[in-house]
Design an enzyme around this catalytic site. Structure first.
Site, short mmCIF file in Angstrom:
data_model
loop_
_atom_site.label_atom_id
_atom_site.label_comp_id
_atom_site.label_asym_id
_atom_site.label_seq_id
_atom_site.Cartn_x
_atom_site.Cartn_y
_atom_site.Cartn_z
N PHE A 150 0.86 -1.18 0.00
CA PHE A 150 0.00 0.00 0.00
C PHE A 150 0.89 1.23 0.00
O PHE A 150 1.68 1.43 0.92
CB PHE A 150 -0.94 0.04 1.21
CG PHE A 150 -1.81 1.26 1.20
CD1 PHE A 150 -2.85 1.37 0.29
CD2 PHE A 150 -1.57 2.32 2.05
CE1 PHE A 150 -3.65 2.52 0.24
CE2 PHE A 150 -2.35 3.47 2.01
CZ PHE A 150 -3.40 3.57 1.11
N ASP A 204 9.22 2.84 1.63
CA ASP A 204 8.03 3.57 2.06
C ASP A 204 7.89 3.33 3.56
O ASP A 204 7.43 2.28 3.99
CB ASP A 204 6.81 3.06 1.29
CG ASP A 204 5.51 3.77 1.71
OD1 ASP A 204 5.53 4.45 2.76
OD2 ASP A 204 4.50 3.62 1.00
N LYS A 220 2.56 10.21 8.11
CA LYS A 220 1.81 9.78 9.29
C LYS A 220 2.36 10.38 10.59
O LYS A 220 2.06 11.52 10.88
CB LYS A 220 1.70 8.25 9.32
CG LYS A 220 0.82 7.75 8.15
CD LYS A 220 0.14 6.44 8.38
CE LYS A 220 -1.00 6.21 7.40
NZ LYS A 220 -0.69 5.39 6.23
#
Ligand SMILES: *Cc1c(COP(=O)(O)O)cnc(C)c1O
Length: 396
Positions: free
Chosen positions: A130, A215, A244
């Site tokens: 993702f 990532d 995040k």
């Protein structure tokens, strides 16, 4: 007509938070939830952390936004701290994770272009990945639920099974630019890369002149007990996307790179109107102050071990729990096929006041604020056990 004016792309549940207090969320009707989802690994300092709140309020009153056409003392200062705390030499600030990954993909392609190898434009990515919801990043996963109906997608991606080094190496050809992967997969099921896998990809990059693009939007920034998840593997990437936790709830992301990997990113090749504005930098600095504070990361490791230990003690008491996964405070519990993780997450939320997130492979994701204390762990495990006892399993 939709029942709310919000585009109905999310299966929104009945929790409607209006206030946050530390590790708790408070809903519209005053009901309290223990928040072990933390905005999906975003609220690293919990809700309403006084240092973060004050930094944002003070900066908002001083200078909120200016264009990237002007010099940025705020951006330079924060970027230097990230450089000092990582493998990187240079930083591009974004407003989200997906933009950080987009910048990482562009940086990788541009590196080979600037090196005289424009044909090296393919990134090898991994099943269950993702990387966000832009056209570029849905092209970088082969999960049908994110791609269907959005074709034609961006060419230049190949897919291998995660943690399968041989399969990844077998995809290398004259068009390969590098590998793009989550050091610990989040959305896909809280799967940590194995040492052999991550180290093997690094070695292949060195041998073939490829770029290792990580990532760490979810697994970076202290979440696993190290500042960066790659530190668990004794390697460094060439390019890395971060977001995040970096803003603690303020929209902020960053693409980090070595000077060499970023050599193609010259004037005019990339940009962002808001990226790295003074307000975002103030939020980022406040979060980083806490995370780099004395003993903080060691605390995350200890708390993570405590939580994991408590979960492992609980698991044998309930048939529906299979195993724990993850690192630090990025944990998952895999459920038996007879119990659907999404249904269980809903049950914990609606009947036990506990917030978690479901992930792929029938996993319940546990992503508490990094500042949880012993009492929160006790409360969490108690609610999980009660939840497991009162849950009427529906087949996945
Ligand atoms: C959440 C996430 C993204 C996307 O971040 P957004 O801020 O939602 O754009 C990208 N990669 C990973 C690993 C993520 O967990």
């Amino acid at each position: 007509m939709p029942i709310t004016p919000l585009m109905p792309v999310y299966p929104r549940c009945g929790v409607r938070p209006v206030r946050g207090e530390g590790c708790y969320l408070i809903g519209e009707r005053g009901e309290r939830y223990l928040d072990f989802a933390a905005g999906i690994a975003v609220n690293a300092l919990g809700h309403g952390h006084p240092k973060l709140v004050k930094a944002i309020a003070d900066q908002a009153a001083t200078l909120m936004h200016v264009s990237n056409l002007y010099g940025s003392p705020q951006g330079e200062h924060f970027a230097q701290r990230l450089v000092d705390a990582s493998f990187a030499d240079t930083v591009f600030f974004t407003n989200s994770g997906v933009e950080a990954v987009e910048c990482a993909i562009k940086t990788a392609r541009r590196y080979h272009y600037a090196s005289g190898n424009p044909q090296r434009h393919d990134l090898i990515t991994f099943n269950q990945a993702f990387h966000g919801r832009s056209l570029g990043t849905i092209s970088a996963t082969n999960q049908a639920k994110m791609r269907d109906g959005f074709e034609p997608l961006l060419p230049g991606f190949k897919y291998a099974p995660y943690n399968d080094l041989d399969a990844a190496l077998a995809l290398i050809d004259d068009h390969t630019a590098g590998f793009l992967l989550e050091t610990v997969q989040g959305e896909g099921g809280v799967t940590a890369g194995s040492e052999a896998f991550i180290q093997g990809l690094r070695k292949a990059c060195d041998e073939h002149g490829l770029l290792l693009v990580l990532d760490e939007v979810q697994c970076g920034y202290g979440r696993t007990g190290k500042m960066w998840a790659y530190e668990h593997y004794g390697i460094e990437p060439d390019i890395m996307a971060v977001a995040k936790g970096i803003g603690g709830g303020f929209p902020l992301g960053a693409c980090l790179a070595t000077e060499e990997a970023a050599k193609g990113m010259v004037i005019g090749t990339h940009g962002s109107t808001y990226g790295g504005n003074p307000l975002a930098m103030a939020a980022g600095e406040a979060v980083l102050d806490v995370i780099l504070g004395d003993g903080f990361l060691e605390g995350v490791t200890k708390t993570g071990e405590r939580l994991r230990g408590a979960l492992e003690q609980m698991i044998p008491n309930h048939d529906m729990f299979v195993e724990t996964r993850g690192k630090g405070l990025m944990l998952g519990i895999k459920l038996a096929d007879s119990a659907d993780a999404r249904a269980f997450v809903g049950h914990l939320r609606d009947n036990h006041g506990l917030l978690t997130v479901s992930a792929g492979e029938n996993v319940v994701r546990i992503l508490p604020p990094l500042v949880i204390e012993e009492s929160h762990i006790t409360e969490f495990v108690q609610k999980m056990s009660e939840g497991a006892r009162s849950f009427a399993p529906v087949p996945a």
